[in-house]
Write an enzyme that holds these catalytic residues in place. Structure first.
Site, PDB file in Angstrom:
ATOM      1  N   ARG A 188     -53.495  12.065  29.976  1.00  0.00           N
ATOM      2  CA  ARG A 188     -53.457  12.223  28.522  1.00  0.00           C
ATOM      3  C   ARG A 188     -54.342  11.214  27.770  1.00  0.00           C
ATOM      4  NH1 ARG A 188     -47.293  13.785  26.974  1.00  0.00           N
ATOM      5  NH2 ARG A 188     -48.293  14.917  25.314  1.00  0.00           N
ATOM      6  N   PRO A 189     -55.655  11.361  27.910  1.00  0.00           N
ATOM      7  CA  PRO A 189     -56.563  10.453  27.189  1.00  0.00           C
ATOM      8  C   PRO A 189     -56.528  10.681  25.672  1.00  0.00           C
ATOM      9  CG  PRO A 189     -57.794  12.205  28.279  1.00  0.00           C
ATOM     10  CD  PRO A 189     -56.364  12.370  28.680  1.00  0.00           C
ATOM     11  N   ASP A 217     -45.227  23.712  27.283  1.00  0.00           N
ATOM     12  CA  ASP A 217     -43.878  23.162  27.113  1.00  0.00           C
ATOM     13  C   ASP A 217     -42.774  24.132  27.539  1.00  0.00           C
ATOM     14  OD1 ASP A 217     -44.921  20.796  26.244  1.00  0.00           O
ATOM     15  OD2 ASP A 217     -44.391  21.044  24.136  1.00  0.00           O
ATOM     16  N   ILE A 246     -53.093  23.085  31.059  1.00  0.00           N
ATOM     17  CA  ILE A 246     -53.148  22.063  30.002  1.00  0.00           C
ATOM     18  C   ILE A 246     -52.994  20.643  30.571  1.00  0.00           C
ATOM     19  CG2 ILE A 246     -52.186  21.307  27.774  1.00  0.00           C
ATOM     20  CD1 ILE A 246     -53.378  24.105  27.628  1.00  0.00           C
ATOM     21  N   LYS A 257     -39.299  19.205  16.881  1.00  0.00           N
ATOM     22  CA  LYS A 257     -39.678  17.808  17.169  1.00  0.00           C
ATOM     23  C   LYS A 257     -41.171  17.612  16.942  1.00  0.00           C
ATOM     24  CE  LYS A 257     -40.589  16.590  21.593  1.00  0.00           C
ATOM     25  NZ  LYS A 257     -41.920  15.974  21.710  1.00  0.00           N
ATOM     26  N   ASN A 258     -41.966  18.573  17.397  1.00  0.00           N
ATOM     27  CA  ASN A 258     -43.421  18.395  17.327  1.00  0.00           C
ATOM     28  C   ASN A 258     -43.984  18.596  15.918  1.00  0.00           C
ATOM     29  OD1 ASN A 258     -43.405  17.739  19.980  1.00  0.00           O
ATOM     30  ND2 ASN A 258     -44.391  19.610  20.728  1.00  0.00           N
ATOM     31  N   ARG A 283     -45.680   8.497  23.061  1.00  0.00           N
ATOM     32  CA  ARG A 283     -47.100   8.780  22.931  1.00  0.00           C
ATOM     33  C   ARG A 283     -47.471   9.214  21.506  1.00  0.00           C
ATOM     34  NH1 ARG A 283     -51.842  10.276  25.454  1.00  0.00           N
ATOM     35  NH2 ARG A 283     -52.716  11.887  24.138  1.00  0.00           N
ATOM     36  N   CYS A 329     -48.705   9.239  31.405  1.00  0.00           N
ATOM     37  CA  CYS A 329     -47.284   9.560  31.424  1.00  0.00           C
ATOM     38  C   CYS A 329     -47.055  10.494  32.595  1.00  0.00           C
ATOM     39  CB  CYS A 329     -46.829  10.179  30.115  1.00  0.00           C
ATOM     40  SG  CYS A 329     -47.389  11.841  29.915  1.00  0.00           S
ATOM     41  N   ASP A 346     -59.580  10.236  23.860  1.00  0.00           N
ATOM     42  CA  ASP A 346     -60.995  10.202  23.485  1.00  0.00           C
ATOM     43  C   ASP A 346     -61.316  11.108  22.292  1.00  0.00           C
ATOM     44  OD1 ASP A 346     -60.275  12.180  25.426  1.00  0.00           O
ATOM     45  OD2 ASP A 346     -62.393  12.705  25.616  1.00  0.00           O
ATOM     46  N   LEU A 347     -60.665  12.267  22.214  1.00  0.00           N
ATOM     47  CA  LEU A 347     -60.995  13.208  21.129  1.00  0.00           C
ATOM     48  C   LEU A 347     -60.541  12.665  19.777  1.00  0.00           C
ATOM     49  CD1 LEU A 347     -60.004  16.518  22.962  1.00  0.00           C
ATOM     50  CD2 LEU A 347     -62.292  15.571  22.668  1.00  0.00           C
ATOM     51  N   ARG A 394     -34.812  13.132  24.239  1.00  0.00           N
ATOM     52  CA  ARG A 394     -35.998  12.897  23.417  1.00  0.00           C
ATOM     53  C   ARG A 394     -36.315  14.126  22.561  1.00  0.00           C
ATOM     54  NH1 ARG A 394     -40.749  12.586  26.604  1.00  0.00           N
ATOM     55  NH2 ARG A 394     -41.496  12.930  24.509  1.00  0.00           N
TER      56      ARG A 394
END
Ligand code: UD1
Length: 418
Positions: A123-124, A306, A328, A22-23, A94, A118, A126-127, A398
């Site tokens: 989970r910003p 995960d 994380i 998925k990722n 996301r 979430c 900014d990066l 999902r």
């Protein structure tokens, strides 16, 4: 709402084939925005997240055809004429934010709803935004949206404060069309990033070093049609490895690369699980008495966050004390209270969980609070006495393709109620 019912206590046996990651597939679908031609993703997992990101692309006028019979996603981005994807779809997933890099690279503009927090943390982004700005994009955040505009992106040296997977992917995609050379340092090293770079390179990009902490991208002008088969899902594979250990069974996992599973293999081996590599298959034998262990989640090649929930389920059923430290995401122990309802003995202190293994878990109704939490509760159900009902199973859909069918194929007593 769908739920999954598991009758625990049955040992597993046989083979299970692992689906594509998925990722990998989500950023690959986003990257297809860069191409003027036809992009075909083969052996794509038919997952809710894949359908949502496809709808996000459709909402900016890309043609996306999902061929469920042949597990293919076919994307044509030549028609894109909208630069603001549907806000409701973006909020659902996301990873929709991954369209930002390709959009700003190809069209010089995009306006997208902020993804928000979430269940597992704030989970910003900014990066991601700092990276786009370093490439010369104007970034405006306001009214719940972020907008990026650029007449021309220019390559730059970018050092990530943290090796974020999404930021590495988004900046890498943005840099593929930037003028000159971009170097991303302290980049995330996950195998899915290398897979994305391989896909982009097949399309015509010039990326070197993906899968290491330093990625070099030289901008190109055009991307062509491409066909790609993504790598297998190492987290799905890890979930089935834990299924074998928690049911004290021996099963074979087909179609994996041992290299990507090293952190999971190392921890299960430390517990006493016997793991044999047979080409691209793994034989997992969890029939011995297992020992408690300590785990700390880390960016790849460290132990994956995960897989943390699934390991918590397993350690709950192993005599002795184990400690899990989650580094994380700040709020990724939502499964612990649900596991406690099943009889697990878990104490949470900040980012650490202390798990005292119990003699038996007992079935009851539990709620999937997020994707991996849901999978972990199904695993607990396989080992528990009596029936476990996992509700809010849409979270699991999902990211796992037919999890109950695959477990049933291994001999589990499991079914879905609609
Ligand atoms: C990806 C995976 C997800 C996995 C995670 C970590 C996908 C689609 N999802 O998510 O399954 O759990 O990697 O392996 O591939 N962060 C910031 N600022 C940013 C970006 C991230 O502070 O701009 C922080 C996050 O809040 C988090 C950490 O970095 O604490 C890791 O996040 P990141 O690696 O970006 O995860 P995702 O790409 O969202």
């Amino acid at each position: 709402m769908d739920k999954i019912v598991v009758k625990g206590g049955k040992p597993l046996t046989g083979d299970v084939k692992i689906s594509s990651a998925k990722n990998s597939v989500l950023p690959i679908i986003a990257a297809s925005i860069l191409s003027n031609g036809k992009c075909i993703i083969e052996n794509a997992p038919m997952l809710e997240d894949v359908f949502v990101i496809s709808d996000v692309l459709r909402s900016i006028s890309a043609d996306v055809n999902i061929d469920r019979d042949n597990n293919r996603v076919i994307i044509e981005s030549s028609n894109i004429c909208d630069f603001e994807p549907c806000c409701d779809l973006v909020k659902k997933l996301r990873a929709s934010f991954l369209i930002m890099g390709p959009m700003v690279a190809r069209f010089g503009r995009v306006r997208i709803s902020l993804p928000g927090g979430c269940n597992i943390g704030t989970r910003p982004i900014d990066l991601h935004l700092k990276g786009f700005a370093a490439l010369g994009a104007d970034i405006n955040v306001g009214y719940g949206y972020v907008e990026a505009k650029a007449n021309e992106l220019i390559g730059n040296n970018i050092y990530l404060d943290f090796p974020s997977v999404g930021a590495t992917e988004n900046i890498m995609m943005a840099a593929t069309m930037a003028k000159g050379e971009t170097i991303i340092e302290n980049a995330a090293e996950e195998p899915e990033i290398e897979d994305l770079a391989n896909y982009l390179n097949k399309m015509g990009a010039n990326i070197k070093g993906a899968g290491t902490g330093k990625i070099k991208i030289v901008g190109v002008k055009e991307f062509k049609s491409v066909t790609h088969r993504p790598i297998y899902d190492r987290i799905e594979a890890g979930t089935f490895m834990v299924a074998s250990a928690i049911t004290k069974s021996k099963i074979k996992i087909l179609g994996v690369d041992e290299e990507h599973l090293k952190p999971i293999i190392a921890k299960l081996t430390e517990m006493g699980v016997i793991i044999e590599v047979d080409n691209d298959n793994l034989v997992i034998d969890g029939r011995r008495e297992l020992k408690p262990i300590d785990i700390k989640t880390m960016p790849y090649p460290g132990f994956p966050t995960d897989m943390q929930a699934q390991m918590m389920g397993l350690l709950s059923s192993i005599k002795g004390t184990s400690v899990i430290t989650e580094t994380i995401f700040e709020n990724r122990f939502m499964h612990a209270p649900e596991m406690k309802r099943m009889g697990a003995n878990i104490k949470i202190d900040g980012r650490s969980a202390v798990i005292e293994g119990v003699n038996k878990l007992t079935g009851c109704e539990v709620k999937a609070t997020d994707l991996r939490a849901g999978a972990a509760l199904i695993l607990c159900g396989l080992a528990a006495e009596g029936n476990t009902e996992v509700t809010d199973i849409y979270h699991v859909d999902r990211g796992y393709m037919g999890i109950e069918k695959k477990l049933k194929g291994l001999g589990a007593e499991i079914y879905r109620c609609f």
